[in-house]
Write an enzyme that holds these catalytic residues in place. Structure first.
Site, PDB file in Angstrom:
ATOM      1  N   SER A 122       0.830  -1.196   0.000  1.00  0.00           N
ATOM      2  CA  SER A 122       0.000   0.000   0.000  1.00  0.00           C
ATOM      3  C   SER A 122       0.867   1.250   0.000  1.00  0.00           C
ATOM      4  O   SER A 122       1.702   1.427  -0.878  1.00  0.00           O
ATOM      5  CB  SER A 122      -0.968  -0.040   1.188  1.00  0.00           C
ATOM      6  OG  SER A 122      -1.876   1.021   1.143  1.00  0.00           O
ATOM      7  N   ASP A 259      -2.744   6.663  -3.825  1.00  0.00           N
ATOM      8  CA  ASP A 259      -1.694   5.979  -3.072  1.00  0.00           C
ATOM      9  C   ASP A 259      -1.108   4.826  -3.880  1.00  0.00           C
ATOM     10  O   ASP A 259      -1.495   4.577  -5.022  1.00  0.00           O
ATOM     11  CB  ASP A 259      -2.213   5.522  -1.709  1.00  0.00           C
ATOM     12  CG  ASP A 259      -3.172   4.349  -1.780  1.00  0.00           C
ATOM     13  OD1 ASP A 259      -3.820   4.164  -2.829  1.00  0.00           O
ATOM     14  OD2 ASP A 259      -3.293   3.609  -0.793  1.00  0.00           O
ATOM     15  N   ASP A 261      -1.292   1.610  -4.016  1.00  0.00           N
ATOM     16  CA  ASP A 261      -2.079   0.527  -4.607  1.00  0.00           C
ATOM     17  C   ASP A 261      -3.453   0.995  -5.070  1.00  0.00           C
ATOM     18  O   ASP A 261      -4.315   0.171  -5.396  1.00  0.00           O
ATOM     19  CB  ASP A 261      -2.213  -0.648  -3.636  1.00  0.00           C
ATOM     20  CG  ASP A 261      -2.987  -0.310  -2.373  1.00  0.00           C
ATOM     21  OD1 ASP A 261      -2.994   0.870  -1.972  1.00  0.00           O
ATOM     22  OD2 ASP A 261      -3.589  -1.230  -1.782  1.00  0.00           O
ATOM     23  N   ASP A 263      -6.167   2.437  -3.774  1.00  0.00           N
ATOM     24  CA  ASP A 263      -7.464   2.334  -3.107  1.00  0.00           C
ATOM     25  C   ASP A 263      -7.821   3.599  -2.334  1.00  0.00           C
ATOM     26  O   ASP A 263      -8.886   3.673  -1.723  1.00  0.00           O
ATOM     27  CB  ASP A 263      -7.540   1.099  -2.194  1.00  0.00           C
ATOM     28  CG  ASP A 263      -6.432   1.026  -1.155  1.00  0.00           C
ATOM     29  OD1 ASP A 263      -5.715   2.036  -0.979  1.00  0.00           O
ATOM     30  OD2 ASP A 263      -6.284  -0.039  -0.524  1.00  0.00           O
ATOM     31  N   GLU A 344     -13.056   7.073   5.576  1.00  0.00           N
ATOM     32  CA  GLU A 344     -11.937   7.090   6.519  1.00  0.00           C
ATOM     33  C   GLU A 344     -11.097   8.332   6.283  1.00  0.00           C
ATOM     34  O   GLU A 344     -10.904   8.748   5.135  1.00  0.00           O
ATOM     35  CB  GLU A 344     -11.045   5.865   6.317  1.00  0.00           C
ATOM     36  CG  GLU A 344     -11.435   4.650   7.106  1.00  0.00           C
ATOM     37  CD  GLU A 344     -10.288   3.658   7.162  1.00  0.00           C
ATOM     38  OE1 GLU A 344      -9.691   3.542   8.245  1.00  0.00           O
ATOM     39  OE2 GLU A 344      -9.988   3.015   6.159  1.00  0.00           O
ATOM     40  N   SER A 346      -8.063   8.508   6.315  1.00  0.00           N
ATOM     41  CA  SER A 346      -6.910   8.119   5.512  1.00  0.00           C
ATOM     42  C   SER A 346      -7.175   8.236   4.018  1.00  0.00           C
ATOM     43  O   SER A 346      -6.240   8.206   3.216  1.00  0.00           O
ATOM     44  CB  SER A 346      -6.507   6.684   5.842  1.00  0.00           C
ATOM     45  OG  SER A 346      -7.553   5.798   5.483  1.00  0.00           O
ATOM     46  N   HIS A 348      -9.575   6.155   2.463  1.00  0.00           N
ATOM     47  CA  HIS A 348     -10.352   4.986   2.028  1.00  0.00           C
ATOM     48  C   HIS A 348     -11.836   5.360   2.051  1.00  0.00           C
ATOM     49  O   HIS A 348     -12.363   5.738   3.096  1.00  0.00           O
ATOM     50  CB  HIS A 348     -10.138   3.807   2.980  1.00  0.00           C
ATOM     51  CG  HIS A 348      -8.810   3.142   2.875  1.00  0.00           C
ATOM     52  ND1 HIS A 348      -8.493   2.226   1.904  1.00  0.00           N
ATOM     53  CD2 HIS A 348      -7.706   3.256   3.651  1.00  0.00           C
ATOM     54  CE1 HIS A 348      -7.257   1.805   2.070  1.00  0.00           C
ATOM     55  NE2 HIS A 348      -6.748   2.406   3.127  1.00  0.00           N
TER      56      HIS A 348
END
Length: 499
Positions: A122, A259, A261, A263, A344, A346, A348
């Site tokens: 990630s 990011d 990967d 997501d 989230e 972050s 997500h």
């Protein structure tokens, strides 16, 4: 019989090449992360694959799994080690090759395969590797599955079966491309910067966004697994500042950062302001709840309090459930509650029907942001940001704390805050009105200012976030007070970034 994994082996030795090494702390709450060749070797990854296959048999899951890997120099080799383990356990492997994590999740639906094992670190720095796993689409492993997988792998309690197979699914990125672009184009060519940090998203994001009718200005989209400019992490201020500079240079309407990967999606508005993902979530929640009144949302405990206090969301009848941080937790909660989206801090975002399939996809998030701008042609991204009630918030800040001790430290911090509240002690000069302990501790004061401390689920770190609806001074005061309490624990190290 496959050897029992050892927790540590010396590299460049016979034992390192002959026995599996798996450090136990790599099994996190909802995925697995290790420093490759320091905490796990290729035979350890093979043991992990055998463990996943064994768990699938235990749970009665059809023996078919999707695998993919991100763009790091070692990810393809690690994937094939996992594949060997899966096949030894009698699992049929469907390999989609180089992929984003959401492509692997999508493949579970497109190929009608129940399980997934995506090889990715990630947003972690180079040197890290890991696996995001699931056996019940669209969900990924939570503590129950991870705990059982850890037991199987570390005790070498593997089920070996004949009949495992391997097939490479050629051209799968085109299937994913068609799924995201088979829809009406944007009403106008929104000018955007797409930043990928030289990570995996660079191979897919610009093409997909252009096909939707956006005018795309690429930034660090060339694949380069050395990550020469910055780590592809849209919570990292270095990446956000690079995105900001490009937006201001080109006059773009919005900057979107993906990011490693793919997501997660970070956002910079047309004025160069970095909008933290929880605030973007409030903006999207406003937009979505205006189309779907009475919408239900899930957010993590790191997120802004505006989800509960925003007058527009209240007028639209929206309700919000605050839950544990972590993509597996929020994803599962969204499914349990039938929420339309989970957010989230972050970055997500978990869009359920009618927008998505319940898993986190940075490109689906980007498309939702573009649709929001398309539906508000008289407002810029900065206008939509300014429409929100004003709060002052921090980035996600992470002081180092070893995996072996970080949860104990958090328990001490929780106990300390509880004792302060019980005796009426103030923090930063204000009384404590609430302690939310669903995930670490979120201490809330009488003016709505709050600070969060929790253990990172995927790195040897703690997580600290603060926010104030009162003033920037209160934001800094709360951070100073929380940090002072943390410093009572000598195991807490330096931050990756601060205010």
């Amino acid at each position: 019989m496959f050897p029992k994994p050892e927790s540590a082996l010396k590299p460049n030795t016979y034992a390192f090449e002959s026995r599996p090494m798996v450090k136990p702390t790599g099994f996190r709450e909802y995925d697995a992360r290790w420093l490759f060749e320091k905490e796990i070797n290729l035979m350890g990854m093979q043991a992990l694959g055998m463990g996943i296959g064994t768990l699938m048999h235990e749970r009665g899951i059809r023996p078919d799994i999707v695998v993919g890997h991100d763009f790091r120099s070692y990810s393809a080799s690690i994937k094939m080690a996992v594949v060997n383990g899966l096949m030894a356990a009698g699992i049929n492997v469907h390999d989609i090759g180089l992929a984003l994590s959401p492509m692997a999740y999508f493949a579970q639906f497109a190929l009608d395969v129940p399980a997934v094992a995506m090889i990715t670190a990630s947003h972690n720095d180079n040197g890290w590797t890991g696996v995001k796993m699931g056996i019940d689409r669209p969900l990924t492993f939570g503590p129950d599955e991870m705990g059982r997988l850890k037991q199987i792998v570390l005790s070498a309690a593997f089920t070996t079966k004949s009949g495992g197979s391997y097939r490479f699914v050629d051209g799968f990125p085109d299937v994913y491309f068609r799924d995201l672009t088979d829809r009406p184009k944007l009403a106008r060519p929104i000018k955007i910067v797409a930043a990928c940090g030289n990570g995996t998203a660079g191979a897919f994001a610009p093409r997909i966004l252009e096909a939707l009718g956006a005018e795309v200005i690429p930034l660090d989209t060339e694949l380069d697994y050395t990550f020469p400019r910055y780590n592809p992490n849209p919570e990292d201020m270095k990446m956000l500042h690079a995105l900001r500079d490009k937006v201001l240079e080109t006059g773009a309407e919005v900057g979107l950062g993906f990011d490693g990967d793919g997501d997660r999606c970070g956002v910079v508005d047309n004025e160069g302001e970095e909008i933290f993902a929880d605030k973007v979530g409030v903006m999207l929640a406003r937009d979505i709840s205006s189309l779907h009144p009475g919408s239900k949302f899930v957010v993590d405990v790191k997120s802004t309090g505006l989800f509960n206090t925003d007058p527009v969301l209240q007028a639209n009848g929206a309700t919000t459930d605050y839950f544990k941080t972590g993509h597996s937790y929020i994803k599962r909660r969204v499914t349990e509650l039938g929420a339309i989206v989970g957010f989230e801090k972050s970055g997500h975002y978990f869009f359920n029907a009618p927008i998505g399939r319940g898993y986190d996809d940075g490109l689906v998030s980007a498309i939702a942001i573009l649709d929001m701008l398309d539906r508000n042609p008289d407002k810029t991204m900065a206008d939509l940001r300014r429409d929100l009630p004003k709060t002052w918030g921090s980035p996600t800040m992470s002081p180092h704390c070893d995996d072996e001790i970080k949860y104990d430290v958090v328990d001490r911090v929780v106990a300390r805050f509880k004792a302060m509240k019980d005796v009426g002690e103030t923090i930063a000069g204000h009384s404590i009105t609430d302690l939310i302990t669903v995930n670490g501790v979120r201490v809330v004061t009488d003016d709505g200012t709050w600070g969060l401390v929790r253990a990172s689920s995927n790195k040897p770190e703690l997580v600290v976030v603060v926010e104030s609806p009162a003033s920037e001074e209160r934001l800094h005061a709360m951070f100073k007070a929380v940090d002072a309490l943390l410093r009572e624990n000598p195991e807490v190290g330096e931050y990756n970034q601060t205010l």
